[in-house]
Design a protein around this motif. Sequence first.
Motif, PDB file in Angstrom:
ATOM      1  N   VAL A  55      17.095  -7.264  29.387  1.00  0.00           N
ATOM      2  CA  VAL A  55      17.723  -6.031  29.846  1.00  0.00           C
ATOM      3  C   VAL A  55      16.982  -4.800  29.341  1.00  0.00           C
ATOM      4  CG1 VAL A  55      19.803  -4.601  29.684  1.00  0.00           C
ATOM      5  CG2 VAL A  55      20.014  -7.065  30.078  1.00  0.00           C
ATOM      6  N   TRP A  56      16.769  -4.729  28.025  1.00  0.00           N
ATOM      7  CA  TRP A  56      16.241  -3.500  27.428  1.00  0.00           C
ATOM      8  C   TRP A  56      14.724  -3.450  27.526  1.00  0.00           C
ATOM      9  CZ3 TRP A  56      20.262  -0.725  27.251  1.00  0.00           C
ATOM     10  CH2 TRP A  56      21.496  -1.270  26.902  1.00  0.00           C
ATOM     11  N   ASN A  57      14.218  -2.300  28.001  1.00  0.00           N
ATOM     12  CA  ASN A  57      12.773  -2.108  28.071  1.00  0.00           C
ATOM     13  C   ASN A  57      12.194  -2.037  26.661  1.00  0.00           C
ATOM     14  OD1 ASN A  57      12.902  -1.914  30.865  1.00  0.00           O
ATOM     15  ND2 ASN A  57      13.058   0.323  30.843  1.00  0.00           N
ATOM     16  N   ASN A  58      11.016  -2.609  26.495  1.00  0.00           N
ATOM     17  CA  ASN A  58      10.358  -2.526  25.195  1.00  0.00           C
ATOM     18  C   ASN A  58       9.839  -1.113  24.936  1.00  0.00           C
ATOM     19  OD1 ASN A  58      10.873  -5.231  24.836  1.00  0.00           O
ATOM     20  ND2 ASN A  58       8.839  -5.898  25.473  1.00  0.00           N
ATOM     21  N   GLY A  59       9.613  -0.371  26.021  1.00  0.00           N
ATOM     22  CA  GLY A  59       9.193   1.020  25.894  1.00  0.00           C
ATOM     23  C   GLY A  59      10.395   1.937  25.941  1.00  0.00           C
ATOM     24  N   ASP A  60      10.354   2.925  26.838  1.00  0.00           N
ATOM     25  CA  ASP A  60      11.447   3.890  26.950  1.00  0.00           C
ATOM     26  C   ASP A  60      12.634   3.299  27.697  1.00  0.00           C
ATOM     27  OD1 ASP A  60       9.729   5.622  25.732  1.00  0.00           O
ATOM     28  OD2 ASP A  60       9.122   6.641  27.579  1.00  0.00           O
ATOM     29  N   ASP A  61      13.847   3.605  27.210  1.00  0.00           N
ATOM     30  CA  ASP A  61      15.071   3.209  27.905  1.00  0.00           C
ATOM     31  C   ASP A  61      16.216   4.064  27.359  1.00  0.00           C
ATOM     32  OD1 ASP A  61      16.770   1.879  29.642  1.00  0.00           O
ATOM     33  OD2 ASP A  61      16.038  -0.114  29.094  1.00  0.00           O
ATOM     34  N   THR A  62      17.353   3.978  28.013  1.00  0.00           N
ATOM     35  CA  THR A  62      18.533   4.721  27.572  1.00  0.00           C
ATOM     36  C   THR A  62      19.735   3.794  27.528  1.00  0.00           C
ATOM     37  OG1 THR A  62      17.715   6.783  28.572  1.00  0.00           O
ATOM     38  CG2 THR A  62      20.063   6.674  28.032  1.00  0.00           C
ATOM     39  N   ILE A  63      20.425   3.782  26.413  1.00  0.00           N
ATOM     40  CA  ILE A  63      21.654   3.006  26.262  1.00  0.00           C
ATOM     41  C   ILE A  63      22.832   3.945  26.527  1.00  0.00           C
ATOM     42  CG2 ILE A  63      23.077   1.656  24.672  1.00  0.00           C
ATOM     43  CD1 ILE A  63      20.471   1.095  23.091  1.00  0.00           C
ATOM     44  N   THR A  64      23.674   3.570  27.470  1.00  0.00           N
ATOM     45  CA  THR A  64      24.849   4.387  27.794  1.00  0.00           C
ATOM     46  C   THR A  64      26.105   3.555  27.599  1.00  0.00           C
ATOM     47  OG1 THR A  64      23.593   5.664  29.441  1.00  0.00           O
ATOM     48  CG2 THR A  64      26.003   5.778  29.556  1.00  0.00           C
ATOM     49  N   VAL A  65      27.054   4.094  26.859  1.00  0.00           N
ATOM     50  CA  VAL A  65      28.341   3.426  26.621  1.00  0.00           C
ATOM     51  C   VAL A  65      29.437   4.275  27.261  1.00  0.00           C
ATOM     52  CG1 VAL A  65      29.964   2.533  24.912  1.00  0.00           C
ATOM     53  CG2 VAL A  65      27.501   2.459  24.448  1.00  0.00           C
ATOM     54  N   ARG A  66      30.260   3.630  28.082  1.00  0.00           N
ATOM     55  CA  ARG A  66      31.396   4.305  28.723  1.00  0.00           C
ATOM     56  C   ARG A  66      32.686   3.633  28.273  1.00  0.00           C
ATOM     57  NH1 ARG A  66      27.407   4.484  32.810  1.00  0.00           N
ATOM     58  NH2 ARG A  66      27.130   6.557  33.734  1.00  0.00           N
ATOM     59  N   ASN A  67      33.734   4.431  28.166  1.00  0.00           N
ATOM     60  CA  ASN A  67      35.022   3.862  27.785  1.00  0.00           C
ATOM     61  C   ASN A  67      35.723   3.244  28.986  1.00  0.00           C
ATOM     62  OD1 ASN A  67      36.175   5.986  29.234  1.00  0.00           O
ATOM     63  ND2 ASN A  67      36.618   7.201  27.416  1.00  0.00           N
TER      64      ASN A  67
ATOM     65  N   ILE B 232      25.123   3.708  17.457  1.00  0.00           N
ATOM     66  CA  ILE B 232      24.201   2.588  17.648  1.00  0.00           C
ATOM     67  C   ILE B 232      23.413   2.423  16.363  1.00  0.00           C
ATOM     68  CG2 ILE B 232      22.225   1.719  18.950  1.00  0.00           C
ATOM     69  CD1 ILE B 232      23.307   3.208  21.368  1.00  0.00           C
ATOM     70  N   ALA B 233      23.691   1.359  15.650  1.00  0.00           N
ATOM     71  CA  ALA B 233      23.094   1.157  14.333  1.00  0.00           C
ATOM     72  C   ALA B 233      21.698   0.545  14.412  1.00  0.00           C
ATOM     73  CB  ALA B 233      23.999   0.259  13.486  1.00  0.00           C
ATOM     74  N   GLN B 234      21.427  -0.239  15.462  1.00  0.00           N
ATOM     75  CA  GLN B 234      20.126  -0.892  15.555  1.00  0.00           C
ATOM     76  C   GLN B 234      19.826  -1.234  17.007  1.00  0.00           C
ATOM     77  OE1 GLN B 234      19.758  -4.485  13.257  1.00  0.00           O
ATOM     78  NE2 GLN B 234      17.602  -4.817  13.777  1.00  0.00           N
ATOM     79  N   ILE B 235      18.551  -1.122  17.366  1.00  0.00           N
ATOM     80  CA  ILE B 235      18.068  -1.531  18.695  1.00  0.00           C
ATOM     81  C   ILE B 235      16.913  -2.489  18.490  1.00  0.00           C
ATOM     82  CG2 ILE B 235      17.094  -0.771  20.894  1.00  0.00           C
ATOM     83  CD1 ILE B 235      18.246   2.030  20.281  1.00  0.00           C
ATOM     84  N   HIS B 236      17.065  -3.704  18.973  1.00  0.00           N
ATOM     85  CA  HIS B 236      15.989  -4.693  18.888  1.00  0.00           C
ATOM     86  C   HIS B 236      15.645  -5.108  20.320  1.00  0.00           C
ATOM     87  CE1 HIS B 236      13.839  -8.451  17.732  1.00  0.00           C
ATOM     88  NE2 HIS B 236      13.559  -7.737  16.644  1.00  0.00           N
TER      89      HIS B 236
ATOM     90  N   VAL C  95      23.041  -3.186  18.120  1.00  0.00           N
ATOM     91  CA  VAL C  95      24.157  -3.266  17.181  1.00  0.00           C
ATOM     92  C   VAL C  95      24.972  -1.977  17.283  1.00  0.00           C
ATOM     93  CG1 VAL C  95      24.875  -3.520  14.785  1.00  0.00           C
ATOM     94  CG2 VAL C  95      22.837  -4.733  15.620  1.00  0.00           C
ATOM     95  N   LEU C  96      26.264  -2.128  17.573  1.00  0.00           N
ATOM     96  CA  LEU C  96      27.185  -0.999  17.629  1.00  0.00           C
ATOM     97  C   LEU C  96      27.995  -0.945  16.340  1.00  0.00           C
ATOM     98  CD1 LEU C  96      28.541  -1.524  21.268  1.00  0.00           C
ATOM     99  CD2 LEU C  96      26.675  -0.028  20.543  1.00  0.00           C
ATOM    100  N   ARG C  97      28.261   0.270  15.852  1.00  0.00           N
ATOM    101  CA  ARG C  97      29.014   0.428  14.601  1.00  0.00           C
ATOM    102  C   ARG C  97      30.110   1.475  14.771  1.00  0.00           C
ATOM    103  NH1 ARG C  97      28.855   3.684   9.849  1.00  0.00           N
ATOM    104  NH2 ARG C  97      29.484   2.495   7.985  1.00  0.00           N
ATOM    105  N   ASN C  98      31.281   1.178  14.254  1.00  0.00           N
ATOM    106  CA  ASN C  98      32.364   2.151  14.227  1.00  0.00           C
ATOM    107  C   ASN C  98      32.237   2.971  12.946  1.00  0.00           C
ATOM    108  OD1 ASN C  98      34.689   3.642  14.330  1.00  0.00           O
ATOM    109  ND2 ASN C  98      36.089   1.922  14.017  1.00  0.00           N
ATOM    110  N   SER C  99      31.706   4.193  13.108  1.00  0.00           N
ATOM    111  CA  SER C  99      31.510   5.074  11.951  1.00  0.00           C
ATOM    112  C   SER C  99      32.719   5.963  11.693  1.00  0.00           C
ATOM    113  CB  SER C  99      30.267   5.957  12.173  1.00  0.00           C
ATOM    114  OG  SER C  99      29.113   5.158  12.315  1.00  0.00           O
TER     115      SER C  99
END
Length: 326
Positions: free
Chosen positions: A301-313, A220-224, A241-245
């Motif tokens: 969708v995304w909380n301005n405070g605490d939140d968790t981003i989860t990506v599943r295949n 995850i390259a950026q969270i806005h 923003v998701l990035r393939n590293s």
Amino acid sequence: MSLKSSLLVVCLVSAVVLAGCSSVPSSTTQTNAPAGETGDQSAGETTGEAWTVTITRIVDGDTVEFEYRNGTQETARLLGVDTPEVHTANDPEEFEGVPNDESGATCLRDWGHKASEFARSELADEQVTISFDPNEGPRDRYDRLLVYIRDDGKSFNYQLVKQGYARVYDSKFEQRERFYSAESEAQQEKVGLWACRDGSGGSGSSQTTDGSSGTTGLTIAQIHADAEGNDHENLNDEYIVLRNSGNDALDISGWTVSDEADHTYRVPSGTSLESGARVTLYTGSGSDSESELYWGSDGAVWNNGDDTITVRNASDDVVLRKEYSG
């Protein structure tokens, strides 16, 4: 006693008897069920009375809030099933064969979120039919209605068990033998949460909290999360923003991105990231491209405070988890 007085006594006694005959909750008796709507008698999941309601909120996989046609709102607990918890800790011992350790609890929590998302995808904002069981009281100790839900002619309660999102909650409900049979089959086939028995159903070592994934190279390259002005009115200024590293191209078709509240976005088929490439996932609507994807949500969708981003295949395994705080 005069004839007039005798008639009065008879009328009063009749009224008291009739008033004591209804075991259905008072809010239910006010729903004015459509004529001829009696549920599916062949499934044995109704006392003969059923009501069409609208699901207004998914609390978790086995608990929902709904609204009757007259506007009365209720909370319902689904009869005969128990999905893993998402708001409190899980006890693996309640799920036969699941290891009674941290790995078992973590795996169950993951499946609790999946059960919630399944309920949300199938029931949210839908008109469904609810009915009661003659062997169970109308409410539990938390004053929630105990109901069966039928959606598109199918028992949602039963589907939770059959597809491995829930265990059978042992009680005297009429359909328990049918439900136990479905549970046994799901256990044998290691469907859904029952894969937690041998450790294959959890997040495993791919789960991370630093925003990177050693198994896929996705980061995850950026969270806005805090859009300018009102977040709900400026949805495309909320994005990640998701990035393939990694060194190789990464096909993310069918992958999902979700938050702590189980809002879930599924990546369209044919989406791939070349090595070093980035893609921005906007919360609002727009036209997808190689570098831009749009959630299509009608609210932030995304909380301005605490939140968790989860990506599943595409196999529903967690490949990336990022916690952030405002």
